[in-house]
Design a protein around this motif. Structure first.
Motif, PDB file in Angstrom:
ATOM      1  N   GLN A 123      21.432  11.153  18.969  1.00 25.42           N
ATOM      2  CA  GLN A 123      22.849  11.341  18.624  1.00 25.42           C
ATOM      3  C   GLN A 123      23.321  12.737  19.000  1.00 25.42           C
ATOM      4  N   ASN A 124      22.523  13.751  18.703  1.00 27.47           N
ATOM      5  CA  ASN A 124      22.892  15.127  19.059  1.00 27.47           C
ATOM      6  C   ASN A 124      23.078  15.275  20.561  1.00 27.47           C
ATOM      7  N   PHE A 125      22.154  14.710  21.334  1.00 27.08           N
ATOM      8  CA  PHE A 125      22.249  14.817  22.789  1.00 27.08           C
ATOM      9  C   PHE A 125      23.473  14.067  23.315  1.00 27.08           C
ATOM     10  N   VAL A 126      23.660  12.838  22.866  1.00 30.48           N
ATOM     11  CA  VAL A 126      24.774  12.011  23.326  1.00 30.48           C
ATOM     12  C   VAL A 126      26.104  12.684  22.988  1.00 30.48           C
ATOM     13  N   SER A 127      26.214  13.231  21.794  1.00 35.92           N
ATOM     14  CA  SER A 127      27.441  13.930  21.391  1.00 35.92           C
ATOM     15  C   SER A 127      27.683  15.165  22.245  1.00 35.92           C
ATOM     16  N   SER A 128      26.632  15.936  22.494  1.00 36.72           N
ATOM     17  CA  SER A 128      26.793  17.163  23.288  1.00 36.72           C
ATOM     18  C   SER A 128      27.176  16.868  24.738  1.00 36.72           C
ATOM     19  N   GLN A 129      26.784  15.693  25.244  1.00 37.56           N
ATOM     20  CA  GLN A 129      27.086  15.323  26.626  1.00 37.56           C
ATOM     21  C   GLN A 129      28.372  14.507  26.745  1.00 37.56           C
ATOM     22  N   GLY A 130      28.925  14.064  25.627  1.00 37.50           N
ATOM     23  CA  GLY A 130      30.139  13.252  25.663  1.00 37.50           C
ATOM     24  C   GLY A 130      29.920  11.869  26.259  1.00 37.50           C
ATOM     25  N   VAL A 131      28.722  11.315  26.059  1.00 32.84           N
ATOM     26  CA  VAL A 131      28.390  10.000  26.618  1.00 32.84           C
ATOM     27  C   VAL A 131      29.254   8.941  25.938  1.00 32.84           C
ATOM     28  N   SER A 132      29.886   8.089  26.747  1.00 35.64           N
ATOM     29  CA  SER A 132      30.807   7.086  26.196  1.00 35.64           C
ATOM     30  C   SER A 132      30.304   5.656  26.342  1.00 35.64           C
ATOM     31  N   TYR A 133      29.237   5.434  27.070  1.00 38.86           N
ATOM     32  CA  TYR A 133      28.698   4.076  27.190  1.00 38.86           C
ATOM     33  C   TYR A 133      27.728   3.811  26.036  1.00 38.86           C
ATOM     34  N   PRO A 134      27.456   2.533  25.740  1.00 41.71           N
ATOM     35  CA  PRO A 134      26.570   2.210  24.610  1.00 41.71           C
ATOM     36  C   PRO A 134      25.146   2.702  24.824  1.00 41.71           C
ATOM     37  N   ILE A 135      24.564   3.192  23.740  1.00 46.74           N
ATOM     38  CA  ILE A 135      23.179   3.673  23.755  1.00 46.74           C
ATOM     39  C   ILE A 135      22.347   2.786  22.835  1.00 46.74           C
ATOM     40  N   ALA A 136      21.289   2.223  23.382  1.00 47.65           N
ATOM     41  CA  ALA A 136      20.360   1.390  22.616  1.00 47.65           C
ATOM     42  C   ALA A 136      19.079   2.183  22.370  1.00 47.65           C
ATOM     43  N   LEU A 137      18.434   1.894  21.255  1.00 43.32           N
ATOM     44  CA  LEU A 137      17.182   2.559  20.898  1.00 43.32           C
ATOM     45  C   LEU A 137      16.028   1.586  21.109  1.00 43.32           C
ATOM     46  N   ASP A 138      14.994   2.062  21.791  1.00 41.05           N
ATOM     47  CA  ASP A 138      13.836   1.215  22.108  1.00 41.05           C
ATOM     48  C   ASP A 138      12.560   1.846  21.537  1.00 41.05           C
TER      49      ASP A 138
END
Length: 183
Positions: A123-138
């Motif tokens: 979450q921290n990384f995705v927020s810092s990069q402004g990622v807008s596509y869905p992220i799934a956890l594996d």
């Protein structure tokens, strides 16, 4: 210790690591991202109608809910990106992937599959990069195993019918999005 002894020790260590890595991966080469390898890795039951059919997955989504590949079948093509926040190549590629997603999101879906990281770090990384596509956890390597993923920054291009069109180990380009749209 002399420089010669250190040099020989380093060579023995490198050869040993390479030998162990090849043994550990079952003797597969670095080019194991082929379609054939994906289907050998996938645990698919029943009879396959199409040898290029992408293995389905259902994973928890960052922020809650779940996501599956089947949701997009018949609707639009999908690019599945296997990544990790500690991967320098992923850190370089994700801003480009996000930019392409913003441009083509009505025509192509992107699903980022994070490989075994703590959700708060993701979450921290995705927020810092402004990622807008869905992220799934594996966390249990379900999708990673099904696709034969052995490293990060690995993209699988899947057409609207759910067939694997291409595998891209490494950075993705805008032309990859365009070719998937036109396929």
């Amino acid at each position: 210790m002399s420089n010669k002894t250190l040099g020989i020790g380093a060579v023995v260590l490198v050869v040993g690591l390479l030998t162990f890595g090849r043994w550990y991966s079952g003797g597969s080469s670095a080019t194991s991202g082929s379609l054939q390898n994906i289907h050998q890795q996938a645990n698919v039951s029943g009879t396959a109608q199409n040898q290029n059919q992408a293995p389905d997955f259902s994973l928890s989504k960052l922020g809650g809910g779940s996501i599956s590949l089947a949701e997009y079948k018949g609707k639009k093509p999908v690019i599945v990106d296997f990544w990790a926040s500690w991967c320098p190549n992923c850190r370089r590629d994700i801003p480009h992937l996000n930019s392409f997603y913003q441009k083509y999101k009505d025509q192509v879906e992107v699903i980022g599959i994070n490989l075994q990281e703590d959700p708060s770090a993701v979450q921290n990384f995705v927020s810092s990069q402004g990622v807008s596509y869905p992220i799934a956890l594996d966390p249990n390597w379900q999708a990673s195993r099904a696709y034969g993923v052995q490293y990060t920054n690995y993209h699988v291009l899947i057409d609207k019918n759910g067939d694997i069109v291409r595998v891209i180990p490494g950075d993705i380009k805008e032309s990859d999005f365009q070719s998937l749209i036109s396929s």
